[in-house]
Design a protein around this motif. Sequence first.
Motif, PDB file in Angstrom:
ATOM      1  N   GLN A  20       0.850  -1.257   0.024  1.00  0.00           N
ATOM      2  CA  GLN A  20       0.064  -0.121  -0.019  1.00  0.00           C
ATOM      3  C   GLN A  20       1.014   1.266  -0.136  1.00  0.00           C
ATOM      4  OE1 GLN A  20      -3.413  -0.181  -0.352  1.00  0.00           O
ATOM      5  NE2 GLN A  20      -3.180   1.888  -0.567  1.00  0.00           N
ATOM      6  N   ASP A  21       1.775   1.240   0.635  1.00  0.00           N
ATOM      7  CA  ASP A  21       3.001   2.307   0.887  1.00  0.00           C
ATOM      8  C   ASP A  21       3.290   2.825  -0.756  1.00  0.00           C
ATOM      9  OD1 ASP A  21       2.643   2.567   3.235  1.00  0.00           O
ATOM     10  OD2 ASP A  21       4.468   1.559   3.782  1.00  0.00           O
ATOM     11  N   VAL A  22       3.628   1.776  -1.417  1.00  0.00           N
ATOM     12  CA  VAL A  22       4.109   1.730  -2.768  1.00  0.00           C
ATOM     13  C   VAL A  22       2.872   2.443  -3.769  1.00  0.00           C
ATOM     14  CG1 VAL A  22       5.105   0.965  -5.013  1.00  0.00           C
ATOM     15  CG2 VAL A  22       6.086   0.040  -2.625  1.00  0.00           C
ATOM     16  N   ALA A  23       1.824   1.803  -3.535  1.00  0.00           N
ATOM     17  CA  ALA A  23       0.529   2.225  -4.455  1.00  0.00           C
ATOM     18  C   ALA A  23       0.344   3.660  -3.986  1.00  0.00           C
ATOM     19  CB  ALA A  23      -0.635   1.340  -3.719  1.00  0.00           C
ATOM     20  N   GLU A  24       0.595   4.169  -2.836  1.00  0.00           N
ATOM     21  CA  GLU A  24       0.287   5.580  -2.617  1.00  0.00           C
ATOM     22  C   GLU A  24       1.114   6.563  -3.677  1.00  0.00           C
ATOM     23  OE1 GLU A  24      -2.150   6.762  -0.838  1.00  0.00           O
ATOM     24  OE2 GLU A  24      -2.915   4.693  -0.215  1.00  0.00           O
ATOM     25  N   GLN A  25       2.268   6.037  -3.916  1.00  0.00           N
ATOM     26  CA  GLN A  25       3.317   6.790  -4.584  1.00  0.00           C
ATOM     27  C   GLN A  25       3.068   6.617  -5.971  1.00  0.00           C
ATOM     28  OE1 GLN A  25       7.630   5.804  -3.621  1.00  0.00           O
ATOM     29  NE2 GLN A  25       6.793   4.839  -2.015  1.00  0.00           N
TER      30      GLN A  25
ATOM     31  N   PRO B  73       0.235   5.524  -9.309  1.00  0.00           N
ATOM     32  CA  PRO B  73      -1.415   5.038  -9.652  1.00  0.00           C
ATOM     33  C   PRO B  73      -1.466   3.844 -10.329  1.00  0.00           C
ATOM     34  CG  PRO B  73      -0.512   6.679 -11.057  1.00  0.00           C
ATOM     35  CD  PRO B  73       0.831   6.394 -10.306  1.00  0.00           C
ATOM     36  N   GLY B  74      -1.230   2.773  -9.529  1.00  0.00           N
ATOM     37  CA  GLY B  74      -1.494   1.242 -10.211  1.00  0.00           C
ATOM     38  C   GLY B  74      -1.719   0.536  -9.090  1.00  0.00           C
ATOM     39  N   THR B  75      -1.743  -0.624  -9.591  1.00  0.00           N
ATOM     40  CA  THR B  75      -1.987  -1.887  -8.497  1.00  0.00           C
ATOM     41  C   THR B  75      -0.870  -2.523  -8.300  1.00  0.00           C
ATOM     42  OG1 THR B  75      -4.306  -2.175  -9.113  1.00  0.00           O
ATOM     43  CG2 THR B  75      -3.450  -4.009  -8.193  1.00  0.00           C
ATOM     44  N   VAL B  76      -0.417  -2.765  -6.939  1.00  0.00           N
ATOM     45  CA  VAL B  76       0.638  -3.551  -6.607  1.00  0.00           C
ATOM     46  C   VAL B  76       0.410  -4.828  -5.943  1.00  0.00           C
ATOM     47  CG1 VAL B  76       2.694  -3.255  -5.245  1.00  0.00           C
ATOM     48  CG2 VAL B  76       1.686  -1.198  -5.978  1.00  0.00           C
ATOM     49  N   GLY B  77       0.666  -5.960  -6.541  1.00  0.00           N
ATOM     50  CA  GLY B  77       0.450  -7.316  -6.193  1.00  0.00           C
ATOM     51  C   GLY B  77       1.712  -8.037  -5.380  1.00  0.00           C
ATOM     52  N   PHE B  78       1.454  -8.983  -4.773  1.00  0.00           N
ATOM     53  CA  PHE B  78       2.008  -9.936  -4.174  1.00  0.00           C
ATOM     54  C   PHE B  78       1.545 -11.283  -4.558  1.00  0.00           C
ATOM     55  CE2 PHE B  78       3.365 -12.776  -0.347  1.00  0.00           C
ATOM     56  CZ  PHE B  78       4.677 -12.861  -0.432  1.00  0.00           C
ATOM     57  N   VAL B  79       2.094 -12.076  -5.487  1.00  0.00           N
ATOM     58  CA  VAL B  79       1.477 -13.257  -6.163  1.00  0.00           C
ATOM     59  C   VAL B  79       2.269 -14.442  -5.948  1.00  0.00           C
ATOM     60  CG1 VAL B  79       0.462 -11.791  -8.006  1.00  0.00           C
ATOM     61  CG2 VAL B  79       2.501 -12.793  -8.370  1.00  0.00           C
ATOM     62  N   ILE B  80       1.555 -15.480  -6.055  1.00  0.00           N
ATOM     63  CA  ILE B  80       2.300 -16.837  -5.921  1.00  0.00           C
ATOM     64  C   ILE B  80       1.930 -17.667  -7.269  1.00  0.00           C
ATOM     65  CG2 ILE B  80       0.308 -18.098  -4.545  1.00  0.00           C
ATOM     66  CD1 ILE B  80       2.151 -19.309  -2.926  1.00  0.00           C
TER      67      ILE B  80
ATOM     68  N   GLU C  42      -1.881 -11.022  -1.951  1.00  0.00           N
ATOM     69  CA  GLU C  42      -2.237  -9.673  -1.022  1.00  0.00           C
ATOM     70  C   GLU C  42      -1.996  -8.680  -2.527  1.00  0.00           C
ATOM     71  OE1 GLU C  42      -3.366  -9.023   1.340  1.00  0.00           O
ATOM     72  OE2 GLU C  42      -2.968 -10.799   2.593  1.00  0.00           O
ATOM     73  N   PHE C  43      -2.559  -7.101  -2.285  1.00  0.00           N
ATOM     74  CA  PHE C  43      -2.293  -6.279  -3.115  1.00  0.00           C
ATOM     75  C   PHE C  43      -2.638  -4.944  -2.359  1.00  0.00           C
ATOM     76  CE2 PHE C  43      -7.148  -6.649  -2.745  1.00  0.00           C
ATOM     77  CZ  PHE C  43      -7.780  -5.384  -2.767  1.00  0.00           C
ATOM     78  N   GLY C  44      -1.978  -3.816  -2.952  1.00  0.00           N
ATOM     79  CA  GLY C  44      -2.427  -2.442  -2.439  1.00  0.00           C
ATOM     80  C   GLY C  44      -2.722  -1.801  -3.741  1.00  0.00           C
ATOM     81  N   ARG C  45      -3.359  -0.480  -3.451  1.00  0.00           N
ATOM     82  CA  ARG C  45      -4.029   0.227  -4.439  1.00  0.00           C
ATOM     83  C   ARG C  45      -4.290   1.483  -3.728  1.00  0.00           C
ATOM     84  NH1 ARG C  45      -8.359  -2.547  -5.980  1.00  0.00           N
ATOM     85  NH2 ARG C  45      -7.256  -3.796  -7.230  1.00  0.00           N
ATOM     86  N   ALA C  46      -3.972   2.648  -4.628  1.00  0.00           N
ATOM     87  CA  ALA C  46      -4.474   4.129  -4.178  1.00  0.00           C
ATOM     88  C   ALA C  46      -5.955   4.409  -4.552  1.00  0.00           C
ATOM     89  CB  ALA C  46      -3.264   5.151  -4.703  1.00  0.00           C
ATOM     90  N   ALA C  47      -6.518   5.135  -4.014  1.00  0.00           N
ATOM     91  CA  ALA C  47      -7.619   5.745  -4.275  1.00  0.00           C
ATOM     92  C   ALA C  47      -7.917   5.997  -5.827  1.00  0.00           C
ATOM     93  CB  ALA C  47      -8.076   6.840  -3.272  1.00  0.00           C
ATOM     94  N   ASN C  48      -6.831   6.652  -6.445  1.00  0.00           N
ATOM     95  CA  ASN C  48      -6.990   7.271  -7.650  1.00  0.00           C
ATOM     96  C   ASN C  48      -6.369   6.420  -8.624  1.00  0.00           C
ATOM     97  OD1 ASN C  48      -4.332   7.434  -6.792  1.00  0.00           O
ATOM     98  ND2 ASN C  48      -4.066   9.465  -7.696  1.00  0.00           N
TER      99      ASN C  48
END
Length: 328
Positions: free
Chosen positions: A111-116, A118-125, A135-141
């Motif tokens: 989520q910290d990186v997603a705030e920087q 404007p995309g979807t950051v994922g942790f995938v297996i 898991e994933f992180g995503r900024a509001a925009n």
Amino acid sequence: MGRRSERLSRVGMLPGDLAGDGEVIQVVSRAFDVLRCFEGHEARLGNLEISNRCGLPRSTVSRLTHTLTRMGQLVYLPRDQKYRIGPSAVAMSTSMTRGLQLRNLIRQRLQDVAEQLPGTVGFVIPDRFHLVYLEFGRAANALGLHETTGSRISMASTAAGHAYVAALEPEVGDALLTEMERELPDAARLLRPRLEHNRQFLKEHGYVVACGLWSPHINGVALPLWSPQYQTYVVLTIGLLSAMYDEQRLHDEVAQPMLELGRSVAALLQGAEADVFNSRMERKPLPVTTKTNQKNKTITGAGGTNELAAGARGTGPARSLRAGDGRA
């Protein structure tokens, strides 16, 4: 376990799956294929729908769903004449989340990186020829990708998949690609021409870029990490709109935040196993590498060779894995 078996175990396959020198119990493999059809907990599918998704004869699917229902892996809904995931499957998946605290920490960093960016950051297996979002992180925009936990993505048409295959021992990666060519030839044609370049670029820079493979509107950056918990490579990935981030901008502005994320998550993966599985995470803080810390030797080795993708190869013998499952 021999060296070849150990290498194959790191991709989640058994030697016989690839080389024909051992027998695969097809009914077990097909049973897992049926369970994979249920993307979400509320998914409801009939035998015909499962047959279409799996590419298996309806009679075979009928026998499998009957058996899985008797085992509690599926539940039959008479009114709909369909199935959904059963309590035993839910209990099994729940037992795999003993590392939930670790995943929560990883999610915070995504989520910290997603705030920087404007995309979807994922942790995938990895899961056979796909990868699954843990898991994933995503900024509001955030724009573009909208994957969530449990989403499945193609290995052949995503930056995450290309990074994963590039990180594997060449023998294992080549064997995986050969299997893909037999089962998903169109997908394999996307991956094979880029494999050697991806391997070299990953070795030199620690990440892989893929532009417009999954969609002409999406570009991505990904980097693999060895996970002692799952005994396989997991991947950190980000998808961004190509109109905003062309390939050069990915290198200039996205790669560094992703590499820093990789250092942080790698520290968690390497240092958390005993604490997570013994529920002692609150008693002993986890080491996390930041910009001001000393260089993390797991990330960069001598001679400029990046070890992010392979830094944990010396962590001990890999355990045997179920074919295509990607978990111990």
